[in-house]
Design a protein around this motif. Structure first.
Motif, short mmCIF file in Angstrom:
data_model
loop_
_atom_site.label_atom_id
_atom_site.label_comp_id
_atom_site.label_asym_id
_atom_site.label_seq_id
_atom_site.Cartn_x
_atom_site.Cartn_y
_atom_site.Cartn_z
N ASP A 48 0.81 -1.22 0.00
CA ASP A 48 0.00 0.00 0.00
C ASP A 48 0.85 1.28 0.00
N SER A 49 2.09 1.19 0.44
CA SER A 49 2.92 2.39 0.53
C SER A 49 3.43 2.87 -0.83
N LYS A 89 -3.05 4.51 -5.99
CA LYS A 89 -4.48 4.38 -5.69
C LYS A 89 -5.32 4.33 -6.97
N SER A 90 -4.76 4.78 -8.08
CA SER A 90 -5.48 4.76 -9.35
C SER A 90 -5.53 3.36 -9.97
N HIS A 91 -4.69 2.45 -9.51
CA HIS A 91 -4.59 1.11 -10.10
C HIS A 91 -5.42 0.12 -9.30
N HIS A 92 -6.71 0.05 -9.62
CA HIS A 92 -7.61 -0.89 -8.94
C HIS A 92 -8.77 -1.23 -9.86
N GLY A 105 -11.97 -1.87 -8.41
CA GLY A 105 -13.17 -1.66 -7.61
C GLY A 105 -14.11 -0.62 -8.21
N GLN A 106 -15.34 -0.60 -7.70
CA GLN A 106 -16.34 0.35 -8.18
C GLN A 106 -16.17 1.74 -7.56
N SER A 107 -15.57 1.80 -6.37
CA SER A 107 -15.31 3.09 -5.73
C SER A 107 -13.80 3.26 -5.61
N ALA A 108 -13.38 4.42 -5.13
CA ALA A 108 -11.95 4.70 -5.01
C ALA A 108 -11.26 3.72 -4.06
N MET A 109 -10.03 3.37 -4.38
CA MET A 109 -9.24 2.47 -3.54
C MET A 109 -8.68 3.24 -2.36
N THR A 110 -8.75 2.64 -1.17
CA THR A 110 -8.16 3.26 0.01
C THR A 110 -6.89 2.55 0.46
N ARG A 111 -6.75 1.25 0.10
CA ARG A 111 -5.58 0.50 0.56
C ARG A 111 -5.37 -0.73 -0.30
N ALA A 112 -4.10 -1.06 -0.61
CA ALA A 112 -3.72 -2.28 -1.32
C ALA A 112 -3.10 -3.24 -0.31
N VAL A 113 -3.48 -4.51 -0.37
CA VAL A 113 -3.05 -5.50 0.62
C VAL A 113 -2.60 -6.79 -0.07
N MET A 114 -1.47 -7.34 0.39
CA MET A 114 -1.04 -8.68 0.00
C MET A 114 -0.93 -9.51 1.27
N GLU A 115 -1.75 -10.54 1.38
CA GLU A 115 -1.67 -11.43 2.53
C GLU A 115 -0.51 -12.41 2.30
N PRO A 116 0.36 -12.60 3.30
CA PRO A 116 1.52 -13.46 3.12
C PRO A 116 1.14 -14.93 3.05
N GLY A 117 1.94 -15.70 2.33
CA GLY A 117 1.79 -17.15 2.28
C GLY A 117 0.94 -17.62 1.12
N VAL A 118 1.10 -18.91 0.81
CA VAL A 118 0.33 -19.53 -0.27
C VAL A 118 -1.16 -19.39 0.04
N ASN A 119 -1.91 -19.04 -0.97
CA ASN A 119 -3.37 -18.78 -0.91
C ASN A 119 -3.70 -17.42 -0.31
N GLY A 120 -2.69 -16.62 0.04
CA GLY A 120 -2.96 -15.27 0.51
C GLY A 120 -3.62 -14.46 -0.60
N ARG A 121 -4.55 -13.61 -0.23
CA ARG A 121 -5.24 -12.77 -1.21
C ARG A 121 -4.43 -11.50 -1.47
N VAL A 122 -4.56 -11.00 -2.69
CA VAL A 122 -4.06 -9.68 -3.04
C VAL A 122 -5.32 -8.91 -3.40
N TYR A 123 -5.56 -7.82 -2.67
CA TYR A 123 -6.84 -7.14 -2.85
C TYR A 123 -6.72 -5.66 -2.52
N SER A 124 -7.77 -4.93 -2.87
CA SER A 124 -7.84 -3.53 -2.50
C SER A 124 -9.07 -3.31 -1.64
N GLU A 125 -8.90 -2.44 -0.66
CA GLU A 125 -10.04 -1.98 0.13
C GLU A 125 -10.55 -0.73 -0.56
N GLN A 126 -11.86 -0.57 -0.60
CA GLN A 126 -12.48 0.50 -1.36
C GLN A 126 -13.14 1.53 -0.44
N GLU A 127 -13.29 2.72 -0.96
CA GLU A 127 -13.90 3.82 -0.23
C GLU A 127 -15.32 3.49 0.24
#
Length: 164
Positions: A34-35, A39-42, A44-66
């Motif tokens: 997220d650092s 924020k323009s690269h998402h 989602g239907q609304s603005a992105m507030t945070r990008a997240v990568m969960e560690p480990g196999v099967n971890g999700r890569v996702y964005s939290e939205q406004e």
């Protein structure tokens, strides 16, 4: 009856040398996504507030939205800190979530220590043909230096070297 097979599409390969150890570079790329991720690269239907990568196999890569929701756009397939990770690129050529792993391309990022104390970070985005129709366009878009992986790697480098 024969089934049409998509021709192989060359991968997008981008590499950059960062003035940091592989451990630091891996941490900034994954834990601190997220650092540096714009924020323009998402998707989602609304603005992105945070990008997240969960560690480990099967971890999700996702964005939290406004709007309070979250939108997944990747899944970790291989996890080998601080050397590399591989993720499924779960985005369709229409820039929507793709839940079917057989229709996803892959992004591999490796972190290799250099003799001078820096780290070579190499990204390969491959298997675009799995996306089907529109896959060549997607490859062109993510391969674009101005807005694709080239830009993202420059943003990652700047953040990593600022943390150092």
């Amino acid at each position: 009856m024969t089934t049409a097979v998509m021709p192989l599409i060359p991968p997008v390969c981008v590499s950059i040398v960062v003035n940091a150890t592989p451990e630091l570079a891996f941490r900034v790329y994954t834990e601190e996504l997220d650092s540096w991720w714009p924020k323009s690269h998402h998707i989602g239907q609304s603005a992105m507030t945070r990008a997240v990568m969960e560690p480990g196999v099967n971890g999700r890569v996702y964005s939290e939205q406004e709007d309070g929701g979250s939108v997944q756009w990747g899944k970790v397939l291989e996890w080998d800190p601080p050397r590399r990770f591989v993720m499924a690129w779960q985005i369709t050529p229409r820039w929507q979530f793709e839940p079917d792993g057989a229709k996803c391309s892959e992004v591999e990022v490796s972190f290799t220590a250099q003799p001078d104390g820096q780290t070579l970070v190499a990204l390969e985005h491959r298997h675009f043909e799995r996306h089907g129709e529109g896959s060549a366009t997607m490859r062109s878009q993510v391969g674009n230096e101005a807005g694709g992986w080239g830009l993202l790697m420059q943003l990652f480098k700047a953040k990593t070297e600022a943390v150092r």
